[in-house]
Motif scaffolding. Structure first.
Motif, PDB file in Angstrom:
ATOM      1  N   SER A   3      83.543  86.665  31.947  1.00 39.32           N
ATOM      2  CA  SER A   3      84.098  88.221  31.974  1.00 39.32           C
ATOM      3  C   SER A   3      84.235  88.635  30.429  1.00 39.32           C
ATOM      4  CB  SER A   3      84.995  87.684  32.207  1.00 39.32           C
ATOM      5  OG  SER A   3      86.226  87.256  31.946  1.00 39.32           O
ATOM      6  N   GLY A   4      83.919  87.722  29.410  1.00 36.27           N
ATOM      7  CA  GLY A   4      83.771  88.502  28.127  1.00 36.27           C
ATOM      8  C   GLY A   4      82.857  89.079  28.025  1.00 36.27           C
ATOM      9  N   LYS A   5      81.912  88.399  28.272  1.00 35.07           N
ATOM     10  CA  LYS A   5      80.470  88.965  28.169  1.00 35.07           C
ATOM     11  C   LYS A   5      79.745  90.372  29.126  1.00 35.07           C
ATOM     12  CE  LYS A   5      75.800  86.984  27.122  1.00 35.07           C
ATOM     13  NZ  LYS A   5      74.595  86.040  27.579  1.00 35.07           N
ATOM     14  N   ALA A   6      80.769  89.697  29.767  1.00 36.93           N
ATOM     15  CA  ALA A   6      80.165  91.181  30.873  1.00 36.93           C
ATOM     16  C   ALA A   6      80.859  92.462  30.462  1.00 36.93           C
ATOM     17  CB  ALA A   6      80.714  90.393  32.337  1.00 36.93           C
ATOM     18  N   GLN A   7      81.973  92.397  30.059  1.00 30.89           N
ATOM     19  CA  GLN A   7      82.801  93.558  29.701  1.00 30.89           C
ATOM     20  C   GLN A   7      81.863  93.754  27.967  1.00 30.89           C
ATOM     21  OE1 GLN A   7      86.923  92.559  28.876  1.00 30.89           O
ATOM     22  NE2 GLN A   7      87.703  92.225  30.349  1.00 30.89           N
ATOM     23  N   ARG A   8      81.619  92.643  27.329  1.00 33.17           N
ATOM     24  CA  ARG A   8      80.443  93.591  26.155  1.00 33.17           C
ATOM     25  C   ARG A   8      79.570  94.562  26.294  1.00 33.17           C
ATOM     26  NH1 ARG A   8      82.469  88.708  24.517  1.00 33.17           N
ATOM     27  NH2 ARG A   8      80.441  87.884  24.943  1.00 33.17           N
ATOM     28  N   HIS A   9      78.527  93.709  28.097  1.00 35.43           N
ATOM     29  CA  HIS A   9      78.071  94.361  28.331  1.00 35.43           C
ATOM     30  C   HIS A   9      78.031  95.988  28.948  1.00 35.43           C
ATOM     31  CE1 HIS A   9      74.233  91.196  28.476  1.00 35.43           C
ATOM     32  NE2 HIS A   9      75.469  90.779  27.694  1.00 35.43           N
TER      33      HIS A   9
END
Length: 65
Positions: A3-9
């Motif tokens: 989810s952290g990577k998805a939020q950064r994207h």
């Protein structure tokens, strides 16, 4: 994808989309300034005639005044 990577994207996309939209608006304005009104009118009339062939033909002399 975590989810952290998805939020950064998502955050990146939320910044890039408005920037690209602004660039397209600026390019559209620049392109519009480079066209003469008579040429635009002739092009719009030709497009309208291609869609509805029953429209009467207009000579270029009417559009260049």
């Amino acid at each position: 994808m975590d989810s952290g990577k998805a939020q950064r994207h998502l955050a990146c996309a939320q910044g890039v989309v408005p920037a690209l939209t602004g660039c397209l608006g600026a390019l559209d304005a620049l392109h519009g300034e480079q066209q003469r009104p008579a040429v635009q009118a002739a092009g719009m009339w030709q497009r309208a005639r291609s869609v509805t062939p029953d429209l009467p033909a207009v000579t270029d002399r009417h559009l260049t005044h």
